[in-house]
Write an enzyme that holds these catalytic residues in place. Structure first.
Site, PDB file in Angstrom:
ATOM      1  N   HIS A 122      12.188 -38.488  81.825  1.00  0.00           N
ATOM      2  CA  HIS A 122      12.500 -39.868  82.215  1.00  0.00           C
ATOM      3  C   HIS A 122      11.406 -40.293  83.209  1.00  0.00           C
ATOM      4  O   HIS A 122      10.871 -39.463  83.937  1.00  0.00           O
ATOM      5  CB  HIS A 122      13.871 -39.869  82.899  1.00  0.00           C
ATOM      6  CG  HIS A 122      14.408 -41.225  83.224  1.00  0.00           C
ATOM      7  ND1 HIS A 122      14.001 -41.939  84.323  1.00  0.00           N
ATOM      8  CD2 HIS A 122      15.320 -41.998  82.597  1.00  0.00           C
ATOM      9  CE1 HIS A 122      14.658 -43.095  84.362  1.00  0.00           C
ATOM     10  NE2 HIS A 122      15.463 -43.153  83.324  1.00  0.00           N
ATOM     11  N   ASP A 199      16.044 -31.676  86.251  1.00  0.00           N
ATOM     12  CA  ASP A 199      16.690 -32.992  86.260  1.00  0.00           C
ATOM     13  C   ASP A 199      17.917 -32.906  85.354  1.00  0.00           C
ATOM     14  O   ASP A 199      17.811 -32.907  84.131  1.00  0.00           O
ATOM     15  CB  ASP A 199      15.692 -34.048  85.752  1.00  0.00           C
ATOM     16  CG  ASP A 199      16.333 -35.427  85.600  1.00  0.00           C
ATOM     17  OD1 ASP A 199      17.548 -35.570  85.885  1.00  0.00           O
ATOM     18  OD2 ASP A 199      15.619 -36.359  85.186  1.00  0.00           O
ATOM     19  N   GLN A 202      21.424 -36.033  82.630  1.00  0.00           N
ATOM     20  CA  GLN A 202      22.152 -36.185  81.364  1.00  0.00           C
ATOM     21  C   GLN A 202      22.884 -34.900  80.982  1.00  0.00           C
ATOM     22  O   GLN A 202      23.446 -34.810  79.890  1.00  0.00           O
ATOM     23  CB  GLN A 202      21.185 -36.575  80.235  1.00  0.00           C
ATOM     24  CG  GLN A 202      20.454 -37.869  80.463  1.00  0.00           C
ATOM     25  CD  GLN A 202      21.341 -39.106  80.304  1.00  0.00           C
ATOM     26  OE1 GLN A 202      22.454 -39.030  79.776  1.00  0.00           O
ATOM     27  NE2 GLN A 202      20.854 -40.237  80.761  1.00  0.00           N
ATOM     28  N   LYS A 225      26.266 -41.705  86.126  1.00  0.00           N
ATOM     29  CA  LYS A 225      26.239 -41.221  84.736  1.00  0.00           C
ATOM     30  C   LYS A 225      27.382 -40.233  84.473  1.00  0.00           C
ATOM     31  O   LYS A 225      27.556 -39.765  83.352  1.00  0.00           O
ATOM     32  CB  LYS A 225      24.887 -40.575  84.426  1.00  0.00           C
ATOM     33  CG  LYS A 225      23.745 -41.611  84.415  1.00  0.00           C
ATOM     34  CD  LYS A 225      22.451 -41.017  83.975  1.00  0.00           C
ATOM     35  CE  LYS A 225      21.259 -41.853  84.363  1.00  0.00           C
ATOM     36  NZ  LYS A 225      21.136 -43.104  83.611  1.00  0.00           N
ATOM     37  N   CYS A 364      13.268 -45.708  79.324  1.00  0.00           N
ATOM     38  CA  CYS A 364      12.492 -45.155  80.452  1.00  0.00           C
ATOM     39  C   CYS A 364      11.834 -43.837  80.074  1.00  0.00           C
ATOM     40  O   CYS A 364      11.729 -42.931  80.925  1.00  0.00           O
ATOM     41  CB  CYS A 364      13.346 -44.982  81.712  1.00  0.00           C
ATOM     42  SG  CYS A 364      13.892 -46.530  82.414  1.00  0.00           S
TER      43      CYS A 364
HETATM   44  N1  PLP Z   1      16.644 -38.617  84.692  1.00  0.00           N
HETATM   45  C1  PLP Z   1      17.219 -38.837  83.521  1.00  0.00           C
HETATM   46  C2  PLP Z   1      17.172 -37.780  82.471  1.00  0.00           C
HETATM   47  C3  PLP Z   1      17.870 -40.041  83.254  1.00  0.00           C
HETATM   48  O1  PLP Z   1      18.456 -40.253  82.072  1.00  0.00           O
HETATM   49  C4  PLP Z   1      17.903 -41.023  84.275  1.00  0.00           C
HETATM   50  C5  PLP Z   1      18.523 -42.338  84.017  1.00  0.00           C
HETATM   51  O2  PLP Z   1      18.619 -42.785  82.893  1.00  0.00           O
HETATM   52  C6  PLP Z   1      17.294 -40.746  85.497  1.00  0.00           C
HETATM   53  C7  PLP Z   1      16.676 -39.532  85.678  1.00  0.00           C
HETATM   54  C8  PLP Z   1      17.299 -41.739  86.622  1.00  0.00           C
HETATM   55  O3  PLP Z   1      18.587 -41.995  87.051  1.00  0.00           O
HETATM   56  P1  PLP Z   1      18.886 -43.132  88.134  1.00  0.00           P
HETATM   57  O4  PLP Z   1      18.279 -44.404  87.601  1.00  0.00           O
HETATM   58  O5  PLP Z   1      20.358 -43.176  88.206  1.00  0.00           O
HETATM   59  O6  PLP Z   1      18.260 -42.700  89.410  1.00  0.00           O
END
Ligand code: PLP
Length: 409
Positions: A122, A199, A202, A225, A364
């Protein structure tokens, strides 16, 4: 027994209509809906218990602090972290990664050093590293993935050099659905003495996670999420590492003593990384969301969502013009697709008119789209409250889209 109809009753928004149709909410990768347990906890925290934390001797402040620290313990146990000193509340996954990239960069990265991430990250796990590498004159390298959406781990050894200082990898890709073998990656990277950030944004909504079993040094996710409010997230870090890192931001709560001559000292972990008034109401909401999920059971949630994914795959396999991006054998219930030459926005808009909420665009993850030579996809991402009937509605709606636009491309 997992009872989806029973679970749906806990989520008031699921019974509303959109465009005069019953809402089918399939955009859970972007954000999930909130159960009553979370809505009530946030509401009660605001109406009955609100007072700033860690600051007052008065009753409400003490209660509020206790609830905040209770939520920290809930998160610790959820991730099976060794100590609450390792659980930092942040504004979300993005804030957590920025904190690590900044602090780790300040402490350990010099010109010519390398950071290794993957091409399926992301943007939140790319850009903070790019900013840090630009600041430090360091080099950002990427592990590629193949056309199924699986990481080319055969290249891992050759991508790591003696200049590699940290590896950062997504556990579940938000656009491909791939579940990466993070435990195996951590073991391989640790064998070379390099720390790993995972990370888990998800991953945590869909499967049990044990940071000690994975062995990672940092783990991040966002509350919204996993059925919790927005503006709250987690940075898990091994205590030894968090102790060594400098603070990311300055302000109240992260301080032990402020001296005008600059010999200011920091609070103990984890407060060293919690500058200013944190989102303590969101933190309590996150605790409620985790308890809600745990009552249903992470294993049950995972099994049900896998069943849903298998059902959706089976139905979609009969639509010959439907191309799925991300075909790894180990996937979370996320399906990114395009219908022949039909533009993703056209598909998304028709689905919306039929009451079906999906995400369109790059999600993203622009480098993922670049890999496949496309501008974006339609993404249906499922949660524990989605049903086979909703999959059927998506299937029928896709046939409508095909009829409307099929000839035009
Ligand atoms: N990492 C992953 C895999 C994501 O799917 C997302 C959001 O879609 C993020 C990071 C960033 O999350 P946030 O916008 O809640 O900080």
């Amino acid at each position: 027994m997992f009872n989806v109809e029973r679970i749906r009753e806990d989520f008031p928004i699921l019974s509303r209509e959109v465009n005069k149709r019953q809402l089918a909410y399939l955009d859970n990768g972007a954000t999930t809906q909130k159960p009553r347990a979370v809505l009530d906890s946030v509401n009660q925290m605001s109406t009955l218990w609100n007072a700033n934390i860690h600051r007052g001797v008065h009753y409400l402040s003490q209660q509020s602090t206790e609830m905040y620290e209770g939520a920290r313990e809930t998160v610790r146990s959820f991730l099976n972290a060794a100590s609450t000193r390792e659980i930092v509340f942040t504004a979300g996954a993005t804030a957590s990664i920025n904190a690590v990239a900044y602090s780790f960069g300040e402490r350990y990265i010099s010109a010519g050093d390398e950071v290794l991430i993957t091409e399926m990250e992301h943007h939140a796990n790319i850009v903070p590293w790019q900013l840090m590498c630009q600041r430090k004159g360091a080099i950002l390298k990427y592990i590629p993935f193949d056309d199924n959406g699986e990481l080319r781990l055969d290249l891992l050894d050759s991508l790591i050099t003696e200049r590699t200082k940290i590896v950062s990898v997504v556990q579940v890709s938000n656009s491909l659905g791939t579940i990466n073998p993070v435990k195996e990656i951590v073991a391989k990277v640790h064998a070379k003495g390099i720390p790993v950030l995972v990370d888990g944004s998800q991953a945590v909504p869909h499967m049990p996670v044990d940071v000690q079993d994975i062995g990672c040094d940092f783990y991040v996710f966002s509350g919204h999420k996993l059925y919790a409010p927005t503006g709250i997230g987690i940075l898990y870090g091994k205590e030894t590492l968090l102790e060594e890192l400098p603070p990311y931001q300055g302000g109240g709560d992260m301080i032990a003593h402020v001296r005008l001559d600059g010999t200011t000292t920091w609070a103990e972990l984890p407060l060293k990384f919690e500058a200013g008034t944190t989102n303590y109401i969101g933190a309590v909401g996150l605790g409620a969301a985790i308890r809600y999920m745990e009552e249903i059971g992470l294993n049950s949630i995972q099994a049900y969502e896998q069943e849903l994914l298998a059902y959706a795959n089976q139905r979609f396999a009969t639509i010959s013009s439907l191309n799925i991006y991300g075909k790894a054998p180990h996937k979370a219930a996320i399906i990114s697709f395009l219908l022949g030459g039909i533009h993703q926005l056209d598909t998304g808009m028709v689905l919306d008119k039929l009451g079906i909420a999906v995400r369109t665009g790059t999600h993203c993850t622009e480098p993922v789209m670049t890999h496949f030579g496309i501008e974006g996809t339609v993404r249906a991402s499922f949660a524990m409250y989605n049903t086979k009937e909703e999959v059927d509605r998506l299937y029928e709606a896709i046939l409508v889209v095909q009829q409307m636009f099929g000839g035009a491309y």
